[in-house]
Design a protein around this motif. Structure first.
Motif, PDB file in Angstrom:
ATOM      1  N   PRO A  25       0.766  -0.992  -0.180  1.00 34.11           N
ATOM      2  CA  PRO A  25      -0.009   0.010  -0.173  1.00 34.11           C
ATOM      3  C   PRO A  25       1.017   1.026   0.179  1.00 34.11           C
ATOM      4  CG  PRO A  25       0.301  -1.024   2.061  1.00 34.11           C
ATOM      5  CD  PRO A  25       0.567  -1.830   1.412  1.00 34.11           C
ATOM      6  N   CYS A  26       0.623   2.064  -0.935  1.00 29.82           N
ATOM      7  CA  CYS A  26       1.014   3.639  -0.650  1.00 29.82           C
ATOM      8  C   CYS A  26       0.721   4.348  -0.318  1.00 29.82           C
ATOM      9  CB  CYS A  26       1.863   3.451  -2.124  1.00 29.82           C
ATOM     10  SG  CYS A  26       1.119   3.531  -3.046  1.00 29.82           S
ATOM     11  N   SER A  27      -0.841   4.603  -0.675  1.00 27.61           N
ATOM     12  CA  SER A  27      -1.397   5.477   0.068  1.00 27.61           C
ATOM     13  C   SER A  27      -2.773   4.763   0.111  1.00 27.61           C
ATOM     14  CB  SER A  27      -1.592   6.722  -1.355  1.00 27.61           C
ATOM     15  OG  SER A  27      -2.584   8.189  -0.674  1.00 27.61           O
ATOM     16  N   MET A  28      -3.914   5.851   1.631  1.00 23.40           N
ATOM     17  CA  MET A  28      -4.905   5.519   2.002  1.00 23.40           C
ATOM     18  C   MET A  28      -6.272   6.830   2.027  1.00 23.40           C
ATOM     19  SD  MET A  28      -3.609   2.851   4.415  1.00 23.40           S
ATOM     20  CE  MET A  28      -5.778   1.689   4.834  1.00 23.40           C
ATOM     21  N   ALA A  29      -7.463   6.319   2.250  1.00 20.80           N
ATOM     22  CA  ALA A  29      -8.446   7.890   1.928  1.00 20.80           C
ATOM     23  C   ALA A  29      -9.550   6.993   2.657  1.00 20.80           C
ATOM     24  CB  ALA A  29      -8.591   8.444   0.377  1.00 20.80           C
ATOM     25  N   MET A  30      -9.569   7.918   4.113  1.00 23.53           N
ATOM     26  CA  MET A  30     -11.218   7.259   4.392  1.00 23.53           C
ATOM     27  C   MET A  30     -12.513   7.788   3.685  1.00 23.53           C
ATOM     28  SD  MET A  30      -9.620   5.534   6.706  1.00 23.53           S
ATOM     29  CE  MET A  30     -10.695   5.433   7.884  1.00 23.53           C
ATOM     30  N   GLY A  33     -18.386   6.358   6.153  1.00 22.24           N
ATOM     31  CA  GLY A  33     -19.288   4.518   7.004  1.00 22.24           C
ATOM     32  C   GLY A  33     -17.377   4.214   7.207  1.00 22.24           C
ATOM     33  N   ASP A  34     -17.484   2.634   7.132  1.00 27.90           N
ATOM     34  CA  ASP A  34     -15.839   1.536   7.797  1.00 27.90           C
ATOM     35  C   ASP A  34     -15.682   1.800   6.461  1.00 27.90           C
ATOM     36  OD1 ASP A  34     -18.051   0.417   6.493  1.00 27.90           O
ATOM     37  OD2 ASP A  34     -17.894  -1.395   7.961  1.00 27.90           O
ATOM     38  N   LEU A  35     -15.718   2.813   5.273  1.00 29.20           N
ATOM     39  CA  LEU A  35     -15.253   1.662   4.338  1.00 29.20           C
ATOM     40  C   LEU A  35     -13.801   2.423   3.758  1.00 29.20           C
ATOM     41  CD1 LEU A  35     -15.115   0.667   1.174  1.00 29.20           C
ATOM     42  CD2 LEU A  35     -15.934   2.863   0.258  1.00 29.20           C
ATOM     43  N   VAL A  36     -13.215   2.188   4.110  1.00 24.03           N
ATOM     44  CA  VAL A  36     -11.194   2.749   2.830  1.00 24.03           C
ATOM     45  C   VAL A  36     -11.487   2.100   1.848  1.00 24.03           C
ATOM     46  CG1 VAL A  36      -8.878   2.671   4.192  1.00 24.03           C
ATOM     47  CG2 VAL A  36     -10.432   2.285   5.672  1.00 24.03           C
ATOM     48  N   TYR A  37     -10.136   3.292   1.189  1.00 26.45           N
ATOM     49  CA  TYR A  37      -9.952   3.070  -0.494  1.00 26.45           C
ATOM     50  C   TYR A  37      -8.042   2.853  -0.182  1.00 26.45           C
ATOM     51  CZ  TYR A  37     -13.715   4.616  -2.158  1.00 26.45           C
ATOM     52  OH  TYR A  37     -15.328   5.339  -1.925  1.00 26.45           O
ATOM     53  N   ALA A  38      -7.775   1.608  -0.052  1.00 22.79           N
ATOM     54  CA  ALA A  38      -5.757   1.657  -0.768  1.00 22.79           C
ATOM     55  C   ALA A  38      -5.864   2.382  -1.760  1.00 22.79           C
ATOM     56  CB  ALA A  38      -5.679   0.572   0.516  1.00 22.79           C
ATOM     57  N   LEU A  39      -4.260   2.130  -2.175  1.00 21.28           N
ATOM     58  CA  LEU A  39      -3.439   2.345  -3.532  1.00 21.28           C
ATOM     59  C   LEU A  39      -2.821   1.542  -3.170  1.00 21.28           C
ATOM     60  CD1 LEU A  39      -3.429   3.639  -6.343  1.00 21.28           C
ATOM     61  CD2 LEU A  39      -2.340   5.144  -4.951  1.00 21.28           C
ATOM     62  N   LEU A  40      -2.561   0.220  -4.439  1.00 22.97           N
ATOM     63  CA  LEU A  40      -1.427  -0.417  -4.218  1.00 22.97           C
ATOM     64  C   LEU A  40      -0.399  -0.513  -5.259  1.00 22.97           C
ATOM     65  CD1 LEU A  40      -4.509  -3.781  -2.837  1.00 22.97           C
ATOM     66  CD2 LEU A  40      -3.251  -1.832  -1.624  1.00 22.97           C
ATOM     67  N   ARG A  41       0.419  -1.162  -4.796  1.00 20.04           N
ATOM     68  CA  ARG A  41       1.537  -0.988  -6.253  1.00 20.04           C
ATOM     69  C   ARG A  41       2.147  -2.693  -5.802  1.00 20.04           C
ATOM     70  NH1 ARG A  41       4.262   4.029  -6.737  1.00 20.04           N
ATOM     71  NH2 ARG A  41       5.788   3.605  -4.573  1.00 20.04           N
ATOM     72  N   GLY A  93      -0.357   8.639  -5.085  1.00 16.26           N
ATOM     73  CA  GLY A  93      -0.872   9.377  -4.611  1.00 16.26           C
ATOM     74  C   GLY A  93      -2.766   8.954  -4.655  1.00 16.26           C
ATOM     75  N   LEU A  94      -3.471   9.296  -3.923  1.00 16.06           N
ATOM     76  CA  LEU A  94      -4.944   8.758  -3.317  1.00 16.06           C
ATOM     77  C   LEU A  94      -5.588   9.682  -2.472  1.00 16.06           C
ATOM     78  CD1 LEU A  94      -6.798   5.537  -3.464  1.00 16.06           C
ATOM     79  CD2 LEU A  94      -6.867   6.970  -1.743  1.00 16.06           C
ATOM     80  N   ASP A  95      -6.925   9.899  -3.122  1.00 10.70           N
ATOM     81  CA  ASP A  95      -7.601  10.802  -2.019  1.00 10.70           C
ATOM     82  C   ASP A  95      -9.373  10.937  -2.604  1.00 10.70           C
ATOM     83  OD1 ASP A  95      -8.279  12.393  -0.211  1.00 10.70           O
ATOM     84  OD2 ASP A  95      -7.617  14.254   0.150  1.00 10.70           O
ATOM     85  N   ILE A  96      -9.845  11.258  -1.926  1.00 11.99           N
ATOM     86  CA  ILE A  96     -11.472  11.895  -2.172  1.00 11.99           C
ATOM     87  C   ILE A  96     -11.959  12.600  -1.530  1.00 11.99           C
ATOM     88  CG2 ILE A  96     -12.028   8.877  -2.135  1.00 11.99           C
ATOM     89  CD1 ILE A  96     -13.706   9.209   0.715  1.00 11.99           C
ATOM     90  N   ASP A  97     -12.909  13.059  -2.939  1.00 14.88           N
ATOM     91  CA  ASP A  97     -13.651  13.869  -2.608  1.00 14.88           C
ATOM     92  C   ASP A  97     -15.125  13.950  -1.973  1.00 14.88           C
ATOM     93  OD1 ASP A  97     -15.961  12.946  -4.559  1.00 14.88           O
ATOM     94  OD2 ASP A  97     -14.714  15.163  -6.221  1.00 14.88           O
ATOM     95  N   ASP A  98     -16.227  14.626  -1.950  1.00 19.10           N
ATOM     96  CA  ASP A  98     -17.285  15.165  -0.604  1.00 19.10           C
ATOM     97  C   ASP A  98     -18.168  14.639  -1.016  1.00 19.10           C
ATOM     98  OD1 ASP A  98     -18.189  17.043  -2.649  1.00 19.10           O
ATOM     99  OD2 ASP A  98     -19.004  17.846  -1.787  1.00 19.10           O
TER     100      ASP A  98
END
Length: 163
Positions: A25-30, A33-41, A93-98
């Motif tokens: 994993p190299c980046s994560m975003a919450m 609820g209980d959902l997490v996004y993980a960027l994997l290489r 890199g990873l992130d989420i919007d509203d």
């Protein structure tokens, strides 16, 4: 549970999530609820692919991490190695919007890919260069509460703001 005190702070460790499935994993975003996004290489296929396809395991995993330890679940993944729509060569890199759209930077392709919360490809943008709006190895990304994007434009030695 493992408890460790470092520099006067106490940390309690209970368990890891994902095991071998969540490789590099190299980046994560919450998410909500209980959902997490993980960027994997991933590198699990390095021995089976040409040297120029080292990032072949690149993907984003959607993971549910409820409050109860041991009930985590990998819900799925999206993205794959390549230079087409919804694909990555060297994501960083990873992130989420509203709306929980997922933004992924790709250093090799000098672009940002956008997916919806379920992982469906929406769009991408970015071209290589050093002018306004152009990118040279974009790495980190952050979304503020107004949904403005801040992208670390690594080899141009700057952070660019996109509205």
């Amino acid at each position: 549970m493992l408890t460790q005190t470092v520099a006067g702070r106490t940390y309690d460790y209970s368990h890891a999530v994902g095991g071998r499935y969540i490789g590099q994993p190299c980046s994560m975003a919450m998410g909500s609820g209980d959902l997490v996004y993980a960027l994997l290489r991933g590198s699990e296929n390095i021995g089976n692919v040409p040297w120029n396809k080292i990032g072949s395991g690149a993907r984003v995993a959607r993971i549910s991490i409820p409050n109860e330890p041991g009930t985590e679940e990998v819900l799925g993944e999206f993205g794959k190695y390549g230079d087409g729509d919804g694909e990555f060569i060297w994501p960083t890199g990873l992130d989420i919007d509203d709306k929980e759209n997922v933004y992924v930077t790709d250093e090799w392709l000098n672009r940002i890919s956008i997916f919806d919360r379920e992982g469906n490809f929406l769009s991408l943008w970015g071209t290589a260069g050093d002018g306004d709006g152009q990118l040279n190895r974009p790495s980190g990304i952050a979304v503020d509460r107004d949904d403005d994007l801040y992208v670390v434009d690594t080899l141009n030695h700057r952070v660019q703001k996109f509205t």
